[in-house]
Design an enzyme around this catalytic site. Structure first.
Site, PDB file in Angstrom:
ATOM      1  N   LEU A 101       7.510   7.040   8.223  1.00 37.74           N
ATOM      2  CA  LEU A 101       7.220   5.619   8.436  1.00 37.74           C
ATOM      3  C   LEU A 101       6.924   4.996   7.078  1.00 37.74           C
ATOM      4  O   LEU A 101       6.446   5.683   6.167  1.00 37.74           O
ATOM      5  CB  LEU A 101       5.999   5.447   9.348  1.00 37.74           C
ATOM      6  CG  LEU A 101       6.154   5.881  10.814  1.00 37.74           C
ATOM      7  CD1 LEU A 101       4.810   5.786  11.545  1.00 37.74           C
ATOM      8  CD2 LEU A 101       7.198   5.030  11.529  1.00 37.74           C
ATOM      9  N   ASP A 102       7.173   3.690   6.964  1.00 35.79           N
ATOM     10  CA  ASP A 102       6.892   2.988   5.707  1.00 35.79           C
ATOM     11  C   ASP A 102       5.382   2.933   5.448  1.00 35.79           C
ATOM     12  O   ASP A 102       4.570   3.095   6.369  1.00 35.79           O
ATOM     13  CB  ASP A 102       7.449   1.561   5.750  1.00 35.79           C
ATOM     14  CG  ASP A 102       8.967   1.556   5.817  1.00 35.79           C
ATOM     15  OD1 ASP A 102       9.584   2.568   5.429  1.00 35.79           O
ATOM     16  OD2 ASP A 102       9.521   0.538   6.267  1.00 35.79           O
ATOM     17  N   PHE A 103       5.045   2.613   4.208  1.00 34.44           N
ATOM     18  CA  PHE A 103       3.663   2.562   3.731  1.00 34.44           C
ATOM     19  C   PHE A 103       2.738   1.784   4.682  1.00 34.44           C
ATOM     20  O   PHE A 103       1.648   2.230   5.021  1.00 34.44           O
ATOM     21  CB  PHE A 103       3.674   1.923   2.336  1.00 34.44           C
ATOM     22  CG  PHE A 103       2.380   1.957   1.610  1.00 34.44           C
ATOM     23  CD1 PHE A 103       1.822   3.161   1.194  1.00 34.44           C
ATOM     24  CD2 PHE A 103       1.708   0.782   1.296  1.00 34.44           C
ATOM     25  CE1 PHE A 103       0.623   3.195   0.499  1.00 34.44           C
ATOM     26  CE2 PHE A 103       0.509   0.801   0.601  1.00 34.44           C
ATOM     27  CZ  PHE A 103      -0.034   2.013   0.203  1.00 34.44           C
ATOM     28  N   LYS A 187      13.234  -3.062   9.786  1.00 32.33           N
ATOM     29  CA  LYS A 187      13.133  -4.236   8.896  1.00 32.33           C
ATOM     30  C   LYS A 187      14.518  -4.773   8.551  1.00 32.33           C
ATOM     31  O   LYS A 187      14.716  -5.988   8.454  1.00 32.33           O
ATOM     32  CB  LYS A 187      12.377  -3.860   7.628  1.00 32.33           C
ATOM     33  CG  LYS A 187      10.913  -3.596   7.900  1.00 32.33           C
ATOM     34  CD  LYS A 187      10.198  -3.117   6.684  1.00 32.33           C
ATOM     35  CE  LYS A 187       8.774  -2.731   7.051  1.00 32.33           C
ATOM     36  NZ  LYS A 187       8.169  -1.823   6.114  1.00 32.33           N
TER      37      LYS A 187
END
Ligand code: URA
Length: 230
Positions: A101-103, A187
Site C-alpha cells: 500500500l502507498d505511504f 489513484k
C-alpha cells in the site's frame, strides 16, 4: 522441489535407493506418507525417512495488520517507519508483505513468510477482489463506473485494467473493487478523470476482511481458517 530430487541431493541416498524408499512407503512429508516422486518438498516441509528427520521444516506465519498512514510498505526504509517496525515478532527478516500500500494508504495488510500463499493472494490470475474505500477531491460522476468496468489503458505497462466495480457511497466517496494491484492503481484510475484521491483505505483482500478490532498500527496472527481460505 520434487521429493525424489530432494532425497537424491542428500549425500546418504543415490537415485535407486530413493526410488526404493518411496516404493516402500518409508518417506513422510509433514506427517503424510508419500510414494509419488513428484510430491512437493518446500522449505517449510518436515521430511522424514523412517524415524529420521531429514528436514525439520519451518513454521508458517501469517499476520493481518491495520496499516496506519505515514508508514512505508517495505521491510526496510532508511527514512521512514515501515510496516515491519510495527510487528513485534522474532525472525522478521523472513517476513514479506503480500500486496503493498502507498505511504498514506491505510487498512488491511497481510504479512507472511509463506511465498506461495502470498502469490495466490496477489497474482492477477486468481482474480481475488481487493476492496478499497476511496474519498476524492471532486465529485465522482456516473461515467466512472462505466469506464472502470470497461477497463482503463495504462500506457506505462501497455495493458488494459481488468473490469473493476465501483459503488458510489456519496458525492465524493465510493467503494472500489479491483482484481489487480498495479502500481498506484486506484489513484491512477481516478486520475483518468483528473480527480485526486484524498483518502484511501483497503477493507478487504479476497475473503479476508480487516478485523474491526484492530486499531491503526495493530496486528494479529491469522486463524487457521483464514489461512486456508486463500
Ligand atoms: N492503489 C493505489 O493507488 N494506492 C494504494 O495504496 C493501493 C492501491
Amino acid at each position: 522441489m520434487r521429493v525424489d530430487r530432494f532425497l537424491s541431493n542428500l549425500p546418504c541416498f543415490n537415485r535407486k535407493q530413493v526410488r526404493l524408499l518411496l516404493v516402500e512407503k518409508r518417506v513422510r512429508i509433514d506427517g503424510q506418507t508419500v510414494s509419488d516422486p513428484h510430491a512437493d518438498v518446500r522449505e517449510f516441509s518436515r521430511v522424514e525417512v523412517d524415524d529420521e528427520v531429514l528436514q525439520a521444516g519451518k513454521a508458517l506465519r501469517h499476520f493481518m495488520l491495520h496499516k496506519p498512514a505515514g508508514c512505508v510498505s517495505a521491510t526496510r526504509d532508511p527514512q521512514h517507519r515501515t510496516v515491519l517496525d510495527l510487528i513485534a515478532e522474532p525472525d522478521k527478516d523472513d517476513l514479506h508483505i503480500a500486496g503493498r500500500l502507498d505511504f498514506n494508504t491505510t487498512g488491511l495488510m497481510l504479512i507472511t513468510n509463506d511465498g506461495s500463499w502470498s502469490r495466490r493472494l496477489t497474482q492477477p490470475q486468481t482474480k481475488l477482489a481487493k476492496v478499497y474505500y476511496v474519498e476524492t477531491e471532486q465529485d465522482i460522476g456516473p461515467e466512472y463506473a462505466v469506464k472502470f468496468r470497461e477497463g482503463l489503458y495504462f500506457a506505462f505497462e501497455d495493458l488494459t485494467t481488468q473490469p473493476a466495480g465501483l459503488e458510489l457511497l456519496g458525492p465524493k466517496s465510493a467503494r472500489l473493487s479491483i482484481v489487480e494491484g498495479r502500481y498506484h492503481q486506484v489513484k491512477r484510475m481516478f486520475g483518468h478523470f483528473n480527480n485526486k484521491v484524498t483518502h484511501l483505505h483497503r477493507e478487504r483482500m479476497g475473503p479476508l476482511t480487516l478485523d474491526n478490532a484492530l486499531k491503526p498500527g495493530e496486528y494479529r496472527p491469522l486463524s487457521d481458517h483464514e489461512i486456508e481460505l486463500i
